[in-house]
Design an enzyme around this catalytic site. Sequence first.
Site, PDB file in Angstrom:
ATOM      1  N   LYS A 123       0.763  -1.101   0.344  1.00 20.53           N
ATOM      2  CA  LYS A 123       0.165   0.262   0.094  1.00 20.53           C
ATOM      3  C   LYS A 123       1.262   1.092   0.152  1.00 20.53           C
ATOM      4  O   LYS A 123       1.550   1.787   0.889  1.00 20.53           O
ATOM      5  CB  LYS A 123      -1.316   0.154   1.106  1.00 20.53           C
ATOM      6  CG  LYS A 123      -2.242   1.077   1.080  1.00 20.53           C
ATOM      7  CD  LYS A 123      -1.845   2.035   2.772  1.00 20.53           C
ATOM      8  CE  LYS A 123      -2.680   2.890   2.620  1.00 20.53           C
ATOM      9  NZ  LYS A 123      -2.057   3.997   1.445  1.00 20.53           N
ATOM     10  N   CYS A 162      12.430  10.543   9.226  1.00 20.52           N
ATOM     11  CA  CYS A 162      12.389  10.004  10.461  1.00 20.52           C
ATOM     12  C   CYS A 162      13.392  10.248  11.551  1.00 20.52           C
ATOM     13  O   CYS A 162      13.463  10.685  12.609  1.00 20.52           O
ATOM     14  CB  CYS A 162      11.535   8.326  10.396  1.00 20.52           C
ATOM     15  SG  CYS A 162      12.858   7.239   9.725  1.00 20.52           S
ATOM     16  N   THR A 171      -0.015   6.689  14.124  1.00 21.71           N
ATOM     17  CA  THR A 171      -0.534   6.145  13.023  1.00 21.71           C
ATOM     18  C   THR A 171       0.009   4.737  13.736  1.00 21.71           C
ATOM     19  O   THR A 171      -0.355   3.596  13.480  1.00 21.71           O
ATOM     20  CB  THR A 171      -0.113   5.502  11.520  1.00 21.71           C
ATOM     21  OG1 THR A 171      -0.860   6.841  11.414  1.00 21.71           O
ATOM     22  CG2 THR A 171      -0.828   4.932  10.864  1.00 21.71           C
ATOM     23  N   GLY A 172       1.709   3.910  14.395  1.00 17.37           N
ATOM     24  CA  GLY A 172       2.270   2.585  14.673  1.00 17.37           C
ATOM     25  C   GLY A 172       1.640   2.500  15.613  1.00 17.37           C
ATOM     26  O   GLY A 172       1.152   1.547  15.448  1.00 17.37           O
ATOM     27  N   GLU A 213       8.230  15.976  17.013  1.00 14.69           N
ATOM     28  CA  GLU A 213       8.832  15.627  15.391  1.00 14.69           C
ATOM     29  C   GLU A 213       7.656  16.097  14.886  1.00 14.69           C
ATOM     30  O   GLU A 213       6.767  16.376  14.424  1.00 14.69           O
ATOM     31  CB  GLU A 213       8.077  13.934  15.009  1.00 14.69           C
ATOM     32  CG  GLU A 213       9.042  14.167  13.701  1.00 14.69           C
ATOM     33  CD  GLU A 213       8.889  12.174  13.501  1.00 14.69           C
ATOM     34  OE1 GLU A 213      10.276  11.634  12.570  1.00 14.69           O
ATOM     35  OE2 GLU A 213       7.503  11.525  13.297  1.00 14.69           O
ATOM     36  N   GLU A 261       9.155   1.248  12.607  1.00 14.66           N
ATOM     37  CA  GLU A 261       9.502   1.985  11.847  1.00 14.66           C
ATOM     38  C   GLU A 261       8.589   3.252  11.873  1.00 14.66           C
ATOM     39  O   GLU A 261       8.584   3.970  11.271  1.00 14.66           O
ATOM     40  CB  GLU A 261      11.016   1.743  11.257  1.00 14.66           C
ATOM     41  CG  GLU A 261      12.061   2.450  11.506  1.00 14.66           C
ATOM     42  CD  GLU A 261      12.204   3.528  10.071  1.00 14.66           C
ATOM     43  OE1 GLU A 261      11.817   4.867  10.048  1.00 14.66           O
ATOM     44  OE2 GLU A 261      13.128   3.387   9.411  1.00 14.66           O
ATOM     45  N   GLY A 292       6.364   5.084   9.113  1.00 17.74           N
ATOM     46  CA  GLY A 292       5.754   6.095   9.720  1.00 17.74           C
ATOM     47  C   GLY A 292       5.832   6.914  10.837  1.00 17.74           C
ATOM     48  O   GLY A 292       6.169   6.614  11.515  1.00 17.74           O
TER      49      GLY A 292
END
Length: 485
Positions: free
Chosen positions: A177, A287, A235-236, A387, A253, A231
Site C-alpha cells: 500500500k 524519521c 498511526t503505528g 517530531e 519504524e 510512518g
Amino acid sequence: MIAKLEITRNYINGDWQEAKTRETMTSVNPATGEIVGESQKSGLEDIKLAIKLAKAAFHTSDWRSNSSRRSDALMQWAYKLKENREEIARILTTENGKPIKESRIELDACIDTLKYFAGMARSIFGRSINLSTTSYGIIDKEPIGVVGIISPWNWPAMLMIREVAPALAAGNAVVLKPASRTPLISTAIVKLIEENSDFPPGIVNIVSGPGKVIGDEMTTNPDVNAISFTGDTTTGKNLMKKAAEKVKKLALELGGKSPNIIFPDANLNKAIQAVAKSAFITAGQMCFAGSRVIVHESIHEEVVEGLRKQAEKLKVGNGLIETTDMGPVISEEQLNKILEYCEIGRRDAKLITGGNRLTGGDYDKGYYIEPTIFDQVPIESRIAQEEIFGPVLAIQVFRDEKEAISLANGTIFGLAAGVWTKDVNRAVRIAKKVEAGTVWINTYNKNYPQAEFGGYKESGIGRTRGIEGLMEYTETKHINIEIEE
C-alpha cells in the site's frame, strides 16, 4: 519526466487493473502545486482480492521453496531499476519535491538493497541441536506467508524497497500500500517487474487507496500474516491495537527526534556541515533527521554561528533544478503544521534563522519554507519533544557527559543519534548510554543494507536491513526427530 495526469493502476496477480470503485486520487507536485497524475482510489473489494490472490500464489507457486528463483528475481529487478534510474528519479522528484540529486541517491540505495537481499535469499539459515542421545532438533526458518507493507511518502522508493526486498527474499508474498501522496513513484518501481518471469503472478501486488480502507483491511484481514509499517508513531500505535485482535506480527519504524551531541574536541568543520545536512535533507522530512543539536557550552556560539551560515547558504527551490539543495515540503497542510511549530519556537526559544514561508515568484506556486534554527530550546518545549517533520533544528546546551546523555534520552523517541568527539573512549561510552537503535560516531545518516536499523522506545519495534531485517519476515519452527538405535 512524468506526464501530467498519467493514470496508474493496481497490480494484482500479475495484472494491471482499475479499482472496482472507479474512483481515482490525484498526485500533486509540491514544487508547483500542479496535478501530475492519478492513481486508483481502491476500496475493500480491491484489497481483499489482492490479499486472496497473494495467499494463493504463496501456497501454489514454488516461490517459498525456490531460493535461486527469488535471488534471480530480485537481482533482475535491481538491474532494471538501474537501467531506468534517471527517468524514475524525475518521477520521484516531481511527485515528492526532493532535489533530483537526493532522488538519485535514494534510487541507488534501492538498487543496493535489492542486490544485497538477492544474495541473502540463498542464505536463510537455521540450526541443528543434539537434544539427547536419541533426539535431534532442527530449528528451521520459514516464510510467514502474506506480508502487508505500508510505506510512507518521504522516501517512498527506498522505504518501500527496504521492506519488500527482505520480505520477498525470505519467500513471502507481498501486498503493498503506497502512501496516498506518492503512489506514482511506488507504482513505477513495481512496473519494472512485469516482464520478470521469475516473479510468479500474485507474489507482488500493489493497491493504492486511503489508509483507513486499505491499511485497515491489511491489518485486520486474517490472510495477511504480518504487517510492516513505516510512518508516524500515532498511526503505528493504532495499527498495533488493530493487529492485536489477530495477534499479527508487526514490524514498525516510527518517529524520531534524533540528537547530534557535539563535544569541544570534535572536528567542528566536519560536524557542522554534517549536522546541517542531517537536519535539512528532504526538507527535514526524515524519521531520523538530526533535528536536535546538543552542544557543549564552551563551543556553543561557534557551532550556532556555523549552523546558521550552513542554513542560510542552502538554495531552496524546485527539485528538478540541479543546483537546488532543499525542495518544498510535501503539502500545504504539512507546511502549515511546520509554521505552527515555528511560532511555538519563537515563544519558547531564540530564533537564529528562518521560520517563515518563502514567497514571491515560483515560491508562491509550491510549499516552501526557510531552513530554520532555534537556540536555547528548553527540554520541555514541544519543538524539542515532538517530531516536526520539517526543516527545523533545535539547539540545546550541556555542561558534562551526564547532562548530554540526559538531554539525548529526554524524549519518547530513540531512533538515531550522532556523537562528535575525537576521544574514542568517550564516543563508545556515550554510544552505549544513548537510547537509540543507531548511533553514528563522527558521521551521520550512513545506512547500509547489511546493517540493521530500527528504534528504541516509541520509535518502533523490530529491525529492518541486515540479517535481523531478513529474519523479521520468517517464522521459527522446531522440528524434533526421535532416532531409533
